[in-house]
Design a protein around this motif. Structure first.
Motif, PDB file in Angstrom:
ATOM      1  N   ARG A  71       0.842  -1.193   0.000  1.00 36.59           N
ATOM      2  CA  ARG A  71       0.000   0.000   0.000  1.00 36.59           C
ATOM      3  C   ARG A  71       0.879   1.246   0.000  1.00 36.59           C
ATOM      4  O   ARG A  71       2.009   1.206   0.492  1.00 36.59           O
TER       5      ARG A  71
ATOM      6  N   GLN B 141      -1.307   5.524   3.189  1.00 37.37           N
ATOM      7  CA  GLN B 141      -2.266   4.590   3.771  1.00 37.37           C
ATOM      8  C   GLN B 141      -1.655   3.842   4.948  1.00 37.37           C
ATOM      9  O   GLN B 141      -2.330   3.558   5.936  1.00 37.37           O
TER      10      GLN B 141
ATOM     11  N   THR C   9       7.373   2.222   1.267  1.00 34.04           N
ATOM     12  CA  THR C   9       6.687   0.938   1.174  1.00 34.04           C
ATOM     13  C   THR C   9       6.989   0.234  -0.145  1.00 34.04           C
ATOM     14  O   THR C   9       7.299   0.872  -1.162  1.00 34.04           O
TER      15      THR C   9
ATOM     16  N   GLY D 132       4.689  -0.995  -1.737  1.00 38.07           N
ATOM     17  CA  GLY D 132       3.609  -0.488  -2.568  1.00 38.07           C
ATOM     18  C   GLY D 132       4.009   0.735  -3.371  1.00 38.07           C
ATOM     19  O   GLY D 132       3.656   0.871  -4.549  1.00 38.07           O
TER      20      GLY D 132
ATOM     21  N   GLN E 106       4.100   0.524  -7.268  1.00 37.98           N
ATOM     22  CA  GLN E 106       3.170   1.426  -7.969  1.00 37.98           C
ATOM     23  C   GLN E 106       3.847   2.105  -9.152  1.00 37.98           C
ATOM     24  O   GLN E 106       3.274   2.200 -10.241  1.00 37.98           O
TER      25      GLN E 106
ATOM     26  N   LYS F  44      -8.905  -4.361   0.773  1.00 37.11           N
ATOM     27  CA  LYS F  44      -8.201  -3.362   1.590  1.00 37.11           C
ATOM     28  C   LYS F  44      -6.996  -2.778   0.853  1.00 37.11           C
ATOM     29  O   LYS F  44      -6.470  -1.734   1.252  1.00 37.11           O
ATOM     30  N   ASP F  45      -6.552  -3.437  -0.218  1.00 34.77           N
ATOM     31  CA  ASP F  45      -5.402  -2.960  -0.983  1.00 34.77           C
ATOM     32  C   ASP F  45      -5.804  -2.139  -2.202  1.00 34.77           C
ATOM     33  O   ASP F  45      -4.960  -1.829  -3.055  1.00 34.77           O
ATOM     34  N   ASP F  46      -7.072  -1.753  -2.311  1.00 36.82           N
ATOM     35  CA  ASP F  46      -7.535  -1.005  -3.487  1.00 36.82           C
ATOM     36  C   ASP F  46      -6.785   0.304  -3.677  1.00 36.82           C
ATOM     37  O   ASP F  46      -6.645   0.789  -4.807  1.00 36.82           O
ATOM     38  N   ALA F  47      -6.297   0.880  -2.583  1.00 38.57           N
ATOM     39  CA  ALA F  47      -5.586   2.161  -2.688  1.00 38.57           C
ATOM     40  C   ALA F  47      -4.307   2.040  -3.510  1.00 38.57           C
ATOM     41  O   ALA F  47      -3.775   3.059  -3.972  1.00 38.57           O
ATOM     42  N   PHE F  48      -3.843   0.821  -3.697  1.00 38.89           N
ATOM     43  CA  PHE F  48      -2.661   0.616  -4.540  1.00 38.89           C
ATOM     44  C   PHE F  48      -2.900   1.150  -5.947  1.00 38.89           C
ATOM     45  O   PHE F  48      -1.960   1.543  -6.640  1.00 38.89           O
TER      46      PHE F  48
ATOM     47  N   THR G  68      -1.245  -8.320  -4.576  1.00 33.70           N
ATOM     48  CA  THR G  68      -1.012  -7.657  -3.291  1.00 33.70           C
ATOM     49  C   THR G  68      -1.232  -8.614  -2.127  1.00 33.70           C
ATOM     50  O   THR G  68      -1.051  -8.225  -0.974  1.00 33.70           O
TER      51      THR G  68
END
Length: 288
Positions: free
Chosen positions: A58, A62, A82, A84, A88, A107-111, A138
């Protein structure tokens, strides 16, 4: 020979910067370790910088948002880096294409949130596996019950189609309180063993360390100590970067180090390290 120490203070003046793992060192997924927090605060009061370096899939913002719940105060760290973040960058650059199958929990959608620096890049579209150009992993969909074996059929299909898998978290397992759960790294390793192509960006791989240096604006010659409980992520990464390391034996390897999690037994530590073929500079039971 790895030197067992009793506290970070014993060696703190020899270093300017800490690259410190989070899960297993600073917290257990539920709450922070007070002694670890105190050690980081003391290091910063002495003029050092602390980079919290995590294989969480993430973005740093986050991860920071969870610190209130965990009890990690703002004066214990300088920057967060991170896996993430590093992954990204690769995803938005098109490392596995722009139509991807997301293998991971909600819960990892913010990636998939678009960072400002990638706002003009071609969009990433999440699609079913049959339509995908690549995979972004993820973690398992259900980390409470699933193992990599649950994905064998789908990953076999992906391998046949020649899809690359971008691994946003190279950790194999983590301990959530008293419970051990699989991470994206376990799935990526499983895919590689099947003949698939997995791409990594967190520890022990160079991109996350390069990102940490940039965020801290580290000068050449800065003395860095890497702290972690993952021998093949935190400690292997330090060795690969030519940096000293502090192995926290009371994390993932605790059951092998003797009865007292705070005091690893030297013969047991030496015996456990021998087949790992990785030698930390220092070791201690729990960060303090």
């Amino acid at each position: 020979m790895t030197r067992i120490i009793g506290s970070l203070a014993e060696i703190a003046t020899d270093y300017d910067v800490l690259f410190c793992d989070l899960w297993g060192c600073v917290h257990n997924g539920i709450t922070a370790y007070p002694a670890a927090i105190a050690a980081l605060q003391e290091f910063r009061r002495g003029g050092g910088q602390v980079c919290l370096m995590t294989n969480a899939p993430r973005p740093a913002a986050q991860v920071e948002a969870s610190f209130g719940r965990l009890g990690i105060p703002r004066d214990a760290w300088d920057v967060i880096v991170t896996s993430g973040d590093a992954a990204q960058d690769a995803m938005f650059a098109g490392a596995v294409g722009h139509k991807v199958w997301h293998l991971g929990p909600a819960k990892d959608d913010a990636f998939f949130d678009v960072p400002p620096e990638w706002k003009d890049a071609p969009p990433i579209e999440r699609v079913p596996l049959a339509e995908a150009e690549g995979i972004v992993c993820t973690g398992p969909f259900d980390e409470d019950t699933e193992t990599p074996e649950d994905y064998r059929t789908r990953l076999m299909l992906a391998r046949v189609e020649g899809l690359k898998l971008l691994c946003a978290n190279p950790d194999i397992v983590v301990d959530l309180g008293e419970r051990r759960i699989y991470c994206a790294g376990a799935i990526a390793e499983f895919y590689t063993d099947m003949g698939g192509d997995s791409l990594y960006f967190g520890k022990p791989h160079p991109p996350i360390y390069d990102l940490a240096r940039r965020k801290l604006n580290l000068r050449d010659g800065a003395r860095v100590l890497c702290i972690g409980d993952g021998i093949r992520t935190d400690i292997a990464g330090a060795v690969g970067e030519g940096l000293d390391s502090l192995f926290i034996t009371g994390g993932l390897a605790a059951e092998h180090m003797g009865a007292d999690v705070e005091a690893p037994e030297a013969p047991l530590l030496e015996e456990w390290l021998r087949p790992q073929m990785i030698m930390p500079t220092f070791a201690m039971g729990r960060l303090r």
